[in-house]
Design a protein around this motif. Structure first.
Motif, PDB file in Angstrom:
ATOM      1  N   ARG A   1       3.999   3.534   4.621  1.00  0.00           N
ATOM      2  CA  ARG A   1       3.782   4.739   3.836  1.00  0.00           C
ATOM      3  C   ARG A   1       4.010   5.982   4.695  1.00  0.00           C
ATOM      4  O   ARG A   1       4.623   6.955   4.258  1.00  0.00           O
TER       5      ARG A   1
ATOM      6  N   THR B   1      -5.192   3.013   5.582  1.00  0.00           N
ATOM      7  CA  THR B   1      -5.850   3.789   4.539  1.00  0.00           C
ATOM      8  C   THR B   1      -7.062   2.991   4.071  1.00  0.00           C
ATOM      9  O   THR B   1      -6.935   1.828   3.679  1.00  0.00           O
TER      10      THR B   1
ATOM     11  N   GLN C   1      -7.939   8.203   6.007  1.00  0.00           N
ATOM     12  CA  GLN C   1      -6.895   7.806   6.952  1.00  0.00           C
ATOM     13  C   GLN C   1      -7.502   7.593   8.339  1.00  0.00           C
ATOM     14  O   GLN C   1      -8.103   8.506   8.907  1.00  0.00           O
TER      15      GLN C   1
ATOM     16  N   SER D   1      -0.822   1.411   6.551  1.00  0.00           N
ATOM     17  CA  SER D   1      -0.064   2.509   5.947  1.00  0.00           C
ATOM     18  C   SER D   1       1.119   2.930   6.803  1.00  0.00           C
ATOM     19  O   SER D   1       1.640   4.034   6.646  1.00  0.00           O
TER      20      SER D   1
END
Length: 305
Positions: free
Chosen positions: A121, A100, A86, A118
């Protein structure tokens, strides 16, 4: 026999990293960017000439740069690849983008990077955390609703039995004398019949508040059913219990129904070794019956004599 995989690989050679909906870049052994795909232009708004030839640190936020240097670089050196790392990079407008990253060192010594945005996410993760917190709150609320009497806010019958059995084990293990009292409002049916159920509910609430205010923090106070209240006292003796009950009789009289002061009968029993909650409840209930038989508005302690 035709090899379908070879056919696919042959077709795949007609595509480039620009065809994939994720970022791709290549760095040399000095961490200099030598290639970026079109994702950097279309999604991150960079011009290719502004990136190629720069150190990859140029794209990273300071915390990500530290993580990159201290973890990712050593991992690539030792493992030749890293997965699901990350990081946060800047787009051309200076906006931070969480990504990511996966990377692998090729046979040519170059590092091949792929990554995806991300943000969604992370947003989904935050939403899941919030949903989990709401679920915990709801679960706690349901547990509370399942354990308390909705009128008085005191422990209900089931929870009283459960918590009393736990407290009883602690009291006996520490060799403390524990007692249970049952208080039953005298002539409560007459209150409901004469003044109505709303007045009856008011009396129950007021008595519940009184019992709570006079009890110790370690006491368990319950509306066990109807006009019957229980108090488990984990560290008491006969003299203390009688003084406590006498005080309750006096204070109950301050609750006035119509022109009449509230009265109640109390039965008391004490736990001893090998006794369960049901055992001592039965004894206290027997003592309560005696208090009713002897004229009400009094306290009786169970005796097997």
């Amino acid at each position: 026999m035709e090899n379908k995989n070879d056919n696919f690989k042959e077709k795949f050679l007609n595509y480039s990293p620009d065809e994939f909906p994720n970022g791709a870049l290549v760095t040399n052994d000095s961490k200099i960017i030598v290639y970026v795909n079109s994702y950097f232009t279309t999604e991150l708004l960079w011009k290719v000439d502004d990136i190629v030839g720069k150190n990859i640190d140029f794209l990273l936020t300071k915390p990500s740069c530290i993580f990159f240097q201290s973890y990712i670089v050593p991992t690539l050196s030792h493992e030749k690849m890293c997965q699901e790392m990350q990081l946060t990079i800047f787009n051309a407008r200076g906006i931070r983008i969480p990504i990511t990253v996966n990377a692998a060192v090729g046979e040519d010594g170059y590092v091949y990077w792929s990554f995806f945005n991300s943000s969604k996410r992370d947003q989904l993760y935050d939403e899941l955390i919030k949903a989990r917190e709401r679920l915990i709150e709801t679960t706690d609320e349901l547990k509370l609703l399942a354990s308390v009497d909705d009128l008085t806010g005191l422990l209900n019958r089931r929870e009283m039995k459960y918590q009393s059995n736990l407290a009883l084990k602690d009291a006996l293990s520490e060799q403390h004398l524990a007692g249970l009292l049952i208080l039953d409002i005298d002539h409560f049916k007459k209150i409901n019949d004469t003044y109505g159920h709303l007045e009856g509910d008011r009396v129950l609430k007021k008595l519940g508040q009184l019992l709570t205010s006079q009890s110790e923090k370690t006491d368990l106070v319950s509306r066990f059913g109807g006009e019957e209240f229980l108090i488990f006292r984990p560290n008491t003796n006969k003299d203390d219990m009688l003084l406590f009950c006498k005080k309750l009789h006096v204070l109950m009289a301050d609750i006035v129904v119509g022109t009449i002061s509230l009265k109640g009968s109390i039965g008391v029993s004490f736990f001893s070794e090998r006794m369960t909650f049901d055992d001592v409840f039965t004894q206290a209930d027997s003592a309560l019956y005696n208090a009713k038989e002897l004229g009400r508005n009094r306290t009786e302690i169970y005796s097997n004599n």
